[in-house]
Design an enzyme around this catalytic site. Sequence first.
Site, PDB file in Angstrom:
ATOM      1  N   ASP A 388       0.856  -1.335  -0.005  1.00 58.95           N
ATOM      2  CA  ASP A 388      -0.058   0.011   0.004  1.00 58.95           C
ATOM      3  C   ASP A 388       0.871   1.247  -0.114  1.00 58.95           C
ATOM      4  O   ASP A 388       1.502   1.490   0.718  1.00 58.95           O
ATOM      5  CB  ASP A 388      -0.779  -0.060   1.046  1.00 58.95           C
ATOM      6  CG  ASP A 388      -1.984   1.098   1.215  1.00 58.95           C
ATOM      7  OD1 ASP A 388      -2.918   1.074   0.289  1.00 58.95           O
ATOM      8  OD2 ASP A 388      -1.880   1.973   2.196  1.00 58.95           O
ATOM      9  N   GLU A 417       1.326  -0.557  -5.150  1.00 54.00           N
ATOM     10  CA  GLU A 417       0.068   0.224  -5.448  1.00 54.00           C
ATOM     11  C   GLU A 417       0.475   1.680  -5.310  1.00 54.00           C
ATOM     12  O   GLU A 417       0.352   2.328  -4.126  1.00 54.00           O
ATOM     13  CB  GLU A 417      -0.921  -0.176  -4.418  1.00 54.00           C
ATOM     14  CG  GLU A 417      -2.306   0.422  -4.371  1.00 54.00           C
ATOM     15  CD  GLU A 417      -2.447   1.649  -3.425  1.00 54.00           C
ATOM     16  OE1 GLU A 417      -3.643   2.395  -3.776  1.00 54.00           O
ATOM     17  OE2 GLU A 417      -1.582   2.043  -2.630  1.00 54.00           O
TER      18      GLU A 417
END
Length: 659
Positions: A388, A417
Amino acid sequence: MVGRIPVMDVSPVVDLGRQSAKATVGEPMPVRATVFREGHDQLAVEVVAIDPRGSRRQPVRMQPYGEEPNRYVAHVTPDVEGEWTFEIQSWSDPVATWQHDAGIKIPAGVDVELMFTEARLLLERVAAGTGEDKLDKTSAALVSGAVAAASDTERPVGARLAALQDPDLDAVLLAHPLRELTSTSGPFRFRADRVRALFGSWYEFFPRSEGAVRDELTGKVTTGTFLTATERLDRVAEMGFDVVYLPPIHPIGEVNRKGPNNTLTPGPDDTGSPWAIGSKDGGHDAIHPDLGTFDDFDAFVARAGELGLEVALDLALQAAPDHPWVTTHPQFFTTRADGTIAYAENPPKKYQDIYPINFDNDPAGICREVLRVVRLWMSHGVRIFRVDNPHTKPLAFWEWLLAEVRRTDPDVLFLSEAFTKPAMMHGLGAVGYHQSYTYFTWRTGKREIEDYLLEVSSESDHLMRPNFFVNTPDILHAYLQYGGPAAFKVRAALAATGSPSWGVYAGYELFEHVAVKPGSEEYLDSEKYQIRIRDWKKHDADGTTLAPYLTRLNEIRRQHPALQLLRNITIHESEDDHVLVFSKRAGDDVVISVINLDPHGTRETMLHLDMAALGLGWHDSFVAHDEITGADWSWSQHNYVRLDPGYEPAHIITVRSTR
């Protein structure tokens, strides 16, 4: 110093050779270079790959590339995982020089016997080859016959020249070149990863939602667990997915917990965001008690493996205000002037339930702790991490962490990401990320999609491998909000055939499309902040699901090697600005995608195919088999299509036979 036969502008080369270019076992990797020399003599150039054990593979001759003069290309296909290198060898080619000059001079009657004498001397050198260049009997006979023809003044000149221009002889001379003034450039680094780094279909779901139930009287929701989520794995596998991706499964902070739709007023039963990691129950090395135990997680991973699924786990390096790190490692965070710890912000968005990590305060301590956490989950069967917001952490940290993991466990993959600036996205790929989220979600027009497909397949391919997610818990594009069911088919077909890796977030197959407010890409009642209960069985029974279509797409992907590669895309022409046409080819396997990007209207147009890119002649016709509907048509270079989004907005065509 520059070589005698200069080799310049080599690709792929990453970070001036300090990093390894991207490659995958079984995937042809293009090697390009500019090679030239003084004067008019001919040159030749080839690529030699060196495998991780130091063995030199057979040279691959480079061929002229594109319309740019002096630009050459060859494809190298690694067959084992690990760190490879390649060298480019260039040399003066006296045989090619003779062939060029003789083809001009002899027909013109210029230096005829001199040219034949030079041919004889060159051929005798080829015949005298030793070791690996020693000719077999058939090749030796061809060369001997050519020597005789060059020496036979009784034969007509045309017959002598024809014998020296025999294609079979050319093949022998190409396989046994005479190298003069040889130059070597390199070595240049590339790394071959396992196939899943390039090819795979991902499915994301929240374990706490799978199997959750709501009490009809009180309205209270009982969360799903790993046990109930395990039941969902069978359906995910049936749809043909390869990877099941789980958002964070750790304890969720209670301080500043978010309520439904990202509100700041949670109720006592609100679950909060899984990305607000850490509470009294533990941090990144713990499991949320509502989900179960490590034994339950191990059973989940084991069942996934039985079904052919890999489990990808979210790695979010941030902490809730009540994460244990805040007490044990306060130096991991940023303390503001008023003595409080800074929470995460991405103006105008605020994440009051998250403290970002400050990598400048205690980098060594952070490195040790993160590596410990990653290795913990690796020990429980996790071999893929979806990371993330990696772009909010230093590249140097990622370079170190990924190298440490690769040193002992080279099969472990990391997906970045990072929806951010291209330089950072490319940088993350360069330092070791195996896959990357992309701008695909925001590319909806024909021209921008064409440009982006070419960019990820042939411009940034040495830096990053794309994963085309059609939606995420954060991203519900307006195209899906207002495009109706056809839009969901369009984006799925485009992602599944445009990229070897693609992904779906749960609910896509149910056409979930309502945003929290106009202009927002956040889902209404986002699963990030609350449990979503979906009646999968009812939708299957009613036929109100896209699951059969997703299943068919994944079946097609598994059946066709062309769709499992990245660097093999060709854009074709259509006369309608809403009809996109591209193809992918791997040997004899050819897939052509024809997609109506207008989810609201039927489009009729003519397609104009680049037949050479399909491995066909301009005059050929072939059976075009639609893998979606099963229909067959006779196609050639120019074809009429009609795509009704209310029926099927896309043809996925395979070439069955030529006529």
